[in-house]
Design an enzyme around this catalytic site. Structure first.
Site: not given
Length: 488
Positions: A13, A17-19, A47, A87, A178-179, A241
């Site tokens: 991934g 966006d997270l990366a 991909r 994947v 869990d940030h 959380h």
């Protein structure tokens, strides 16, 4: 002296966006601070048909403004490599294995592999299976996998997902992010409780009246509406959380400050969490959905939501953790979208003195407030005599504000930065153990099932944007003679 971590990080991934928002900036901070030097490399997979050169430009864009010299960004990005990857295609893993081996040799990494699954959980099992079968996992170093939430949508799906991962990775090598557990003031809970005799001796049902946890968000669902329709605030926030914070607030003192003992203490606290019947859910939990107000649209008007959606964007509840020390202490929690302010706050309300010798004075409860976000701080509310004639009382606060310079603030590790380093160094206490998730899902499933039976007959929407949630949330505490300490 900082340890020079040796690691090959493979991000599934890598174009997401997270990366770009969290992972690349966090890895760069580790690089700037000297935790990562020459002996690391990152492979991004997705991909999209990107090249290494294009990928490195994306990485540099993600850290724009975080460096003074362009050469630093260029050198950092040179450690990044890209592979277009499906994947589900075994042949792509063969290519990945060859690339990983060549980078291991080039950067003298020693076989240490950290796999970050930053994509849909439905692919976790497939990826982990291929990592093992195609020998991308090494025998000379460590092999650890980081997985993002949501980890299932109920106990059954979470168990299935965990079983798939555990075929390739033992529990000690699985790091469930869990940030919130990476936030400075959440990590400070243990220091406050077990590092100070005043709180250590009073953190029990003899002295604590109630505990309140608020995770409020000013934003709506934004671009996450499609996901949110399938999750809701209960699964999105309470299951992970909120319950992780509750575990830290209610666990007994660990035998030692080691990963195993801390996790065991949290697991025992969550095992003691009272699971409610449908009627008890009706008495102890409130759900809400924001409607239009203060110039903002309601949840049902957001893109990708149903016109008659019954998805909750707010949850408030009363929890009971029946350990010897905490039995009888209500823990009130609430979280919601489109609330008045963005904040994460904990209020520990202590009982009144058993005998008020100041009969004509209305003494207030002592309250310890832990502000997690947006500005970290501690405050202890106390009763004190007003200055002057007579003997009147007022409340005063002992405050610990972290008044930091811009340089000091910039040096505070972001949650993902802390957690990635923890995974590299195999510090697991700030990640959720499978047994913790089992307990939290059992608790949440009981609430979800009661709501699906519509035992409370709630009508949505029931709170305005930029408010602190539905009135029923205030009524929940009022039934016990309490009130929310945080009413901004």
């Amino acid at each position: 002296m900082k340890k020079n971590e040796k690691a090959l990080v493979i991000i599934f991934g890598g174009t997401g966006d997270l990366a770009q928002r969290k992972l690349y900036p966090s890895i760069f901070q580790l690089y700037k601070k000297g935790y990562l030097k020459e002996n690391f490399a990152v492979i991004g997979t997705a991909r999209r048909p990107w090249t290494d050169e294009y990928y490195r430009e994306v990485v540099k864009d993600s850290i724009d403004g975080m460096y003074d010299e362009q050469t630093v960004a260029t050198e950092f990005a040179s450690h990044f490599y890209y592979q277009s990857h499906n994947v589900t295609d075994t042949n792509h893993y063969k290519t990945l294995q060859a690339l990983a081996q060549s980078l291991d040799e080039k950067y003298q990494i020693g076989g240490n592999r950290l796999f970050y699954l930053a994509m849909s959980p439905r692919f976790f099992g497939t990826i982990c299976d291929h990592l093992k079968s195609q020998q991308i996992m090494t025998e000379t170093g460590y092999n650890r996998v980081i997985v993002e939430k949501p980890f299932g949508r109920d106990l059954a799906s979470a168990t299935e997902l965990n079983d798939e991962i555990s075929k390739s990775f033992p529990e000690e090598d699985v790091f469930r992010i869990d940030h919130y557990l990476g936030k400075e003031m959440v990590q400070n809970i243990a220091a406050l409780r077990f590092g100070n005799s005043i709180f250590n001796s009073m953190w029990n049902n003899r002295y604590i009246s109630n505990i309140q946890v608020t995770l409020s968000e000013a934003l709506g669902v934004e671009e996450r509406a499609g996901y949110y329709e399938t999750a809701g605030a209960l699964r999105d926030m309470i299951q992970n959380h909120v319950l992780q914070i509750v575990a830290l607030l209610t666990m007994s003192a660990p035998v030692s400050f080691t990963d195993t003992d801390i996790r065991n203490a949290k697991i025992n606290a969550l095992k003691c969490l009272k699971i409610y019947s449908p009627e008890e859910v009706k008495e102890n939990f409130v759900r809400g959905q924001y409607g239009p107000g203060n110039g903002l649209i309601g949840y049902r008007e957001e893109a990708q939501t149903a016109e008659d959606s019954m998805t909750e964007t707010f949850v408030a509840g009363k929890l009971m953790v029946n350990t010897m020390d905490m039995a009888g202490v209500p823990i009130y929690v609430r979280t919601g979208k489109r609330m008045k302010t963005k904040a994460t706050r904990i209020d520990v309300v202590f009982k009144q003195v058993p005998n008020n010798v100041f009969e004509d004075s209305d003494l207030r409860h002592d309250v310890l407030t832990i502000n997690v976000d947006p500005e970290p701080s501690l405050s202890l509310q106390l009763n004190s005599k007003t200055i002057g004639q007579g003997f009147d009382f007022d409340t005063h606060h002992l405050n610990l504000d972290y008044k930091l310079s811009p340089e000091q603030r910039a040096a505070i590790p972001e949650a993902y930065e802390k957690l990635i380093l923890d995974a590299m160094q195999c510090r697991a206490s700030n990640f959720a153990h499978w047994k913790e998730l089992q307990c939290s899902w059992k608790f949440v499933d009981a609430i979800r099932q009661a709501w699906d039976q519509n035992v409370d007959q709630v009508a949505f929407p029931n709170y305005d944007c930029a408010s602190m949630g539905p009135k029923a949330s205030d009524d929940l505490l009022a039934k016990d003679g309490n009130h929310w300490e945080f009413n901004c």
